[in-house]
Design a protein around this motif. Structure first.
Motif, PDB file in Angstrom:
ATOM      1  N   THR A 118       0.814  -1.214   0.000  1.00 61.81           N
ATOM      2  CA  THR A 118       0.000   0.000   0.000  1.00 61.81           C
ATOM      3  C   THR A 118       0.851   1.268   0.000  1.00 61.81           C
ATOM      4  OG1 THR A 118      -0.141  -0.049   2.423  1.00 61.81           O
ATOM      5  CG2 THR A 118      -1.898  -1.140   1.194  1.00 61.81           C
ATOM      6  N   VAL A 124      -4.739   4.126  -2.385  1.00 64.06           N
ATOM      7  CA  VAL A 124      -5.359   2.931  -1.819  1.00 64.06           C
ATOM      8  C   VAL A 124      -5.209   2.927  -0.301  1.00 64.06           C
ATOM      9  CG1 VAL A 124      -5.275   0.408  -1.746  1.00 64.06           C
ATOM     10  CG2 VAL A 124      -5.007   1.600  -3.921  1.00 64.06           C
ATOM     11  N   LEU A 125      -4.030   3.348   0.177  1.00 67.17           N
ATOM     12  CA  LEU A 125      -3.793   3.409   1.617  1.00 67.17           C
ATOM     13  C   LEU A 125      -4.758   4.387   2.281  1.00 67.17           C
ATOM     14  CD1 LEU A 125      -2.028   2.489   4.000  1.00 67.17           C
ATOM     15  CD2 LEU A 125      -0.470   4.372   3.463  1.00 67.17           C
TER      16      LEU A 125
END
Length: 261
Positions: A118, A124-125
């Motif tokens: 990630t 996305v994180l």
């Protein structure tokens, strides 16, 4: 100290505090707030360290659903501890801490592997963290709703109980419930928006069930807030809609994750 010993101590701390808080609720034990806060801090420290060791891997981060469930409960406990300095929410630990202890035991014995780097995908994180905060807040709202339901039942049937003397007045409980829901819906909306940008093609067999369940949860919770504003929804109606919305939100993430992995 190895991970297993830290896990055992953290598990025992969680269970001890939950039992003490439970006895306090029923008027059988005096449990000062400073003891709750110190014990909670120690348990959360152990839980956080263990999660770090099980999630952070050399090749990336382990996003296995049991790890994420335990991480969500850890966040929920942090939120509760911080909120306890301003509101009477420490009683929620009588429910959240046993769940946290069980989730930690499951992670330590049955944690699978779902590795993603990630750090190489900051979007996305961010989506994951926003989603976890949203789920944590909605879980808190559902537990608050459960306490409200118990309190409402005791008052309606005129059953004397020490719980009624420990918990805040029903109106204050309800105000706190909707405050938590508002915060949860804001984060949940952010989770949905970030998901559209960072989860790739949406209409796939992999993501479609998750999206449908998440949208159902969002519609239910927003409808509850609108019903509160427009029609003054409260009491059992607010409790039912809160629990229904939270259930869909949990299924949208952990239900689909558990089935897929």
């Amino acid at each position: 100290m190895n991970l297993e010993n830290i896990g055992i101590l953290t598990f025992l701390l969680y269970i001890s505090i939950a039992l003490a808080q439970g006895f306090h609720l029923f008027g059988r034990l005096t449990f000062p707030r400073w003891q709750y806060r110190v014990g909670s801090f120690l348990a959360l420290s152990g839980h956080g360290w263990l999660l770090y060791r099980y999630i952070e891997m050399p090749e990336g981060q382990n996003l296995y659903w049991l790890c994420m469930l335990s991480f969500t409960l850890w966040l929920m406990n942090i939120i509760t501890l911080i909120a306890s300095f301003r509101a009477q929410v420490a009683n929620l630990s009588s429910l959240t801490f046993p769940l946290s202890a069980i989730s930690l035991a499951l992670v330590m014995h049955f944690a699978g592997s779902d590795i993603m780097d990630t750090k190489a995908h900051p979007g996305v994180l961010a989506h994951i963290f926003i989603s976890m905060f949203a789920i944590s807040l909605l879980l808190l709202a559902s537990l608050q709703a459960i306490f409200m339901g118990l309190q409402n039942h005791l008052l309606k049937h005129h059953k004397p109980s020490a719980i009624l003397h420990i918990l805040p007045p029903l109106q204050a409980m309800e105000t706190l419930l909707f405050y938590i829901i508002w915060c949860g819906v804001l984060f949940f909306s952010g989770s949905l928006l970030s998901g559209f940008f960072y989860q790739g093609p949406l209409l796939t067999s992999h993501l479609l069930p998750k999206i449908i369940l998440a949208l159902c949860a969002w519609v239910l919770l927003v409808s509850l807030l609108l019903g509160r504003y427009r029609f003054g929804w409260r009491g059992p109606t607010a409790i039912r809609w809160t629990l229904s919305g939270t259930t869909f939100a949990l299924l949208s993430y952990f239900g689909t994750k558990a089935l897929l992995f």
